[in-house]
Design an enzyme around this catalytic site. Structure first.
Site, PDB file in Angstrom:
ATOM      1  N   GLU A  51       7.512  13.743 -12.942  1.00 38.83           N
ATOM      2  CA  GLU A  51       6.103  13.494 -13.181  1.00 38.83           C
ATOM      3  C   GLU A  51       6.001  12.935 -14.599  1.00 38.83           C
ATOM      4  OE1 GLU A  51       3.472  16.887 -12.776  1.00 38.83           O
ATOM      5  OE2 GLU A  51       1.780  15.648 -13.423  1.00 38.83           O
ATOM      6  N   ARG A 276      17.997  25.619 -11.315  1.00 43.27           N
ATOM      7  CA  ARG A 276      17.692  24.771 -12.457  1.00 43.27           C
ATOM      8  C   ARG A 276      18.548  25.179 -13.647  1.00 43.27           C
ATOM      9  NH1 ARG A 276      12.439  24.168 -12.478  1.00 43.27           N
ATOM     10  NH2 ARG A 276      12.139  23.559 -14.627  1.00 43.27           N
ATOM     11  N   LYS A 286       8.105  21.629 -20.406  1.00 40.68           N
ATOM     12  CA  LYS A 286       7.477  20.459 -21.023  1.00 40.68           C
ATOM     13  C   LYS A 286       6.258  20.874 -21.840  1.00 40.68           C
ATOM     14  CE  LYS A 286       8.071  17.604 -17.155  1.00 40.68           C
ATOM     15  NZ  LYS A 286       7.605  16.550 -16.268  1.00 40.68           N
TER      16      LYS A 286
HETATM   17  P1  ATP Z   1       6.697  20.624 -14.975  1.00 35.72           P
HETATM   18  O1  ATP Z   1       6.756  21.380 -13.668  1.00 35.72           O
HETATM   19  O2  ATP Z   1       6.380  21.433 -16.183  1.00 35.72           O
HETATM   20  O3  ATP Z   1       5.934  19.350 -14.877  1.00 35.72           O
HETATM   21  P2  ATP Z   1       9.380  19.785 -14.467  1.00 35.72           P
HETATM   22  O4  ATP Z   1      10.460  19.962 -15.451  1.00 35.72           O
HETATM   23  O5  ATP Z   1       9.457  20.432 -13.150  1.00 35.72           O
HETATM   24  O6  ATP Z   1       8.165  20.202 -15.298  1.00 35.72           O
HETATM   25  P3  ATP Z   1       9.287  17.203 -13.159  1.00 35.72           P
HETATM   26  O7  ATP Z   1       8.914  15.936 -13.776  1.00 35.72           O
HETATM   27  O8  ATP Z   1       8.519  17.657 -11.984  1.00 35.72           O
HETATM   28  O9  ATP Z   1       9.143  18.246 -14.300  1.00 35.72           O
HETATM   29  O10 ATP Z   1      10.849  17.226 -12.860  1.00 35.72           O
HETATM   30  C1  ATP Z   1      11.511  16.152 -12.272  1.00 35.72           C
HETATM   31  C2  ATP Z   1      12.731  16.631 -11.571  1.00 35.72           C
HETATM   32  O11 ATP Z   1      13.613  17.278 -12.471  1.00 35.72           O
HETATM   33  C3  ATP Z   1      12.415  17.616 -10.479  1.00 35.72           C
HETATM   34  O12 ATP Z   1      13.135  17.240  -9.317  1.00 35.72           O
HETATM   35  C4  ATP Z   1      12.913  18.927 -11.005  1.00 35.72           C
HETATM   36  O13 ATP Z   1      13.390  19.731  -9.971  1.00 35.72           O
HETATM   37  C5  ATP Z   1      14.029  18.514 -11.955  1.00 35.72           C
HETATM   38  N1  ATP Z   1      14.170  19.474 -13.047  1.00 35.72           N
HETATM   39  C6  ATP Z   1      13.236  19.818 -13.937  1.00 35.72           C
HETATM   40  N2  ATP Z   1      13.685  20.762 -14.777  1.00 35.72           N
HETATM   41  C7  ATP Z   1      14.964  21.021 -14.418  1.00 35.72           C
HETATM   42  C8  ATP Z   1      15.980  21.921 -14.888  1.00 35.72           C
HETATM   43  N3  ATP Z   1      15.767  22.732 -15.924  1.00 35.72           N
HETATM   44  N4  ATP Z   1      17.173  21.911 -14.264  1.00 35.72           N
HETATM   45  C9  ATP Z   1      17.396  21.090 -13.226  1.00 35.72           C
HETATM   46  N5  ATP Z   1      16.489  20.233 -12.728  1.00 35.72           N
HETATM   47  C10 ATP Z   1      15.278  20.196 -13.303  1.00 35.72           C
END
Ligand code: ATP
Ligand code: MG
Length: 575
Positions: A51, A276, A286
């Protein structure tokens, strides 16, 4: 470094300098099974769906390396797709940084970037289809009312009084939602599933909400925006993704992902969840990273102390080191925390092989070599990289006055101190043996100058009479030295789990006040004047360094220390 991988395939999953890949991880196992049964016609197509509401961090790197690596390994495709369904939090600044980071990390160039917002019209048509099937309805409850009528794990939710509207009425109201007739929050479109389901996600979840906000790509064309669960599976389906890999929190969303796709009867990707990445001594959310930036605890998203990809890049990390780190930590089905040292070790291992050695003095102390002629300069051969003979040698100037590190001299040296001290002899790397004859102190008692004699017979750093010295120190010729600023970094937080949910203190209380140390007047050997921004160096005995991409200039050279040569954190903490 200029050596980017010529062949990503070879460098990525087979990048096995540390150890060969022994067995398949559980996702590779699923894919190989699917290839065997022909489930997706032998295709593998993954995606990374960020996102655009912040910069990417090392956690995202894990997901990028996993998805991109699987596509490489199985000769498939890999999409970068923005899940841009939330206009109020998103921005093109984030879009641009994310593309740059993914390209840098994977070494891939993308001819096409995908956007959920390109599918808004299609999502709308799918929603109309569900309404026509009697599987979705317009609800007049406010989002708050929807939340309070959802029930509890043991008590079923209450059905909305609007749940049994006619298909015609729903179609009419949904069209009017789209055309902008209603204010924010007055109506939603909900899936008609099961208010008594033990899975909350199936209790008539919201598919669309009304938000009168300008979107960074679609402008004011829309005032209804799809919810994540509704949009995500459709995006995957439209792009014909085969394996839709997400983090464990989405496990309970999978039944909903499947439900939408099954009701519509469209192409059905397989959602798979993995753990994760969590790292100690940092935060990864974030929202918290944004707070550090907005409240000026760090100097922007690319501050070299940040766990963001652009921060790591600016600090001197290589994409190879981050990919290797992601490979080493592996893929699992349970959450765990990885030690920050593992990330640093991946960089050390990479740069030990590739970074050229240079001499630089961080905290200079002047040394006068009394028996060396004041007008003479000698150019001595120095090995560029003992790990790689092909890197050859360079010449470093030696002269009457040199700089050494302040802590390489001690007035009252203990027995085991093998560096310079009154009457003691040391080896100057690639140069001569010198013996300290005297030193000068200022009024405050600080040593300001050391006097030595050199032994002309030890040129190159060895003695023909077989005389041994215990210590070898680095140095820079004063007359030829180039001045620089150096920035040394440490952990951003002093606590291993700064955002531990059990801890009521704000995570910012644990910021490490010593996370940045700035040194001025550092002395570099002259070859470093022509360093390129992309180069990484090992400064002998002090660590791996790279030019600061933002602040360094010809007039004012700034080096960042990417990582020290050895882990000193545990020692500092008295562990
Ligand atoms: P938020 O939910 O705060 O917006 P997010 O880190 O989930 O943050 P996204 O932009 O939705 O943000 O993440 C993009 C991709 O990265 C998703 O597929 C998510 O599963 C993956 N991702 C995010 N954080 C991690 C992490 N710590 N380890 C592995 N994959 C991650
Ligand atoms: Mg997310």
């Amino acid at each position: 470094m200029s050596k980017e991988p010529a062949n990503i395939k070879e460098n990525y999953s087979e990048n096995n300098n540390a150890e060969p890949e022994k067995r398949l991880n559980f996702i590779e196992q699923i894919i190989e099974d699917d290839l065997q049964t022909g489930k997706f016609g032998g295709r593998v197509h993954t995606r990374f769906p960020p996102e655009p509401n912040g910069y990417l961090h090392i956690g995202h790197a894990k997901s990028i390396c996993l998805n991109s690596g699987l596509a490489t390994r199985y000769n498939g495709n890999f999409n970068v797709r923005f899940d841009d369904t939330n206009p109020t939090k998103e921005d093109t600044e984030y879009v641009e940084s994310i593309i740059e980071d993914v390209q840098w990390l994977t070494g891939r160039m993308f001819d096409h970037i995908y956007y959920a917002s390109d599918y808004f019209e299609q999502f709308y048509a799918y929603a109309v289809d569900l309404i026509k099937k009697g599987k979705a309805y317009v609800c007049d409850l406010t989002p708050d009312e929807i939340r309070t009528t959802r029930g509890t794990p043991t008590i079923p939710g209450e059905e909305s009084p609007y749940r049994n509207r006619s298909i015609e009425e729903n179609l009419d109201l949904f069209a009017r939602m789209r055309s902008g007739e209603f204010p924010d929050g007055q109506k939603t479109l909900r899936a008609k599933i099961d208010m008594a389901s033990p899975n909350f996600n199936l209790r008539d979840p919201i598919m669309y909400r009304i938000v009168h906000a300008e979107h960074h790509r679609t402008g004011n064309r829309w005032c209804i925006y799809p919810m994540y669960d509704w949009a995500h599976g459709l995006e995957d389906s439209i792009e014909r993704i085969t394996h839709s890999i997400c983090t464990l929190e989405f496990e309970h969303h999978r039944p909903l992902y499947d439900w939408f796709i099954d009701q519509l009867g469209i192409y059905h990707p397989q959602q798979i969840e993995f753990a994760r990445l969590a790292l100690n001594y940092t935060v990864m959310s974030k929202r918290k990273l944004l707070q550090l930036v907005k409240e000026n605890y760090v100097n922007g998203w690319d501050d070299p102390r940040m766990p963001t990809i652009c921060g790591l890049r600016r600090r001197g990390y290589t994409p190879e080191a981050i990919r290797e780190f992601c490979r080493r930590i592996g893929i699992a089905k349970f959450n765990s925390t990885i030690d920050f040292v593992q990330l640093e070790n991946s960089l050390r291992d990479d740069l030990n092989k590739r970074a050229q050695r240079r001499m630089a003095v961080l905290r200079p102390l002047k040394v006068v070599i009394d028996n060396y002629p004041a007008e003479r300069t000698e150019w001595l051969d120095a090995v560029n990289n003992p790990e790689n003979e092909a890197d050859g040698t360079r010449r470093v100037p030696f002269s009457h006055v040199i700089y050494i590190e302040q802590d390489d001299f001690l007035e009252d040296a203990p027995k085991k101190y093998y560096r310079l001290a009154p009457g003691k002899e040391v080896r100057l790397r690639y140069a001569y043996y010198i013996t300290c004859t005297s030193f000068v102190k200022d009024a405050a008692g600080n040593v300001t100058e050391v006097h030595c004699n050199y032994d002309p017979a030890t040129r190159g750093g060895s003695s023909p009479d077989g005389r041994k010295v215990q210590g070898t120190i680095h140095w820079v010729s004063a007359e030829h030295a180039v001045d620089a600023e150096m920035r040394l970094y440490d952990r951003l937080f002093t606590k291993e789990t700064p955002d531990d949910p059990q801890d009521s203190a704000d995570f910012k209380t644990y910021l490490n006040p010593q996370s940045l140390e700035v040194l001025n007047g550092c002395k570099l050997e002259p070859a470093l004047k022509d360093a390129a921004a992309s180069e990484r160096f090992q400064f002998e005995r002090t660590g791996y360094f790279a030019l600061d991409s933002r602040d360094s200039s010809v007039e004012h050279i700034v080096f960042n220390r990417a990582v020290s040569l050895r882990d000193s954190w545990a020692k500092q903490q008295g562990k």
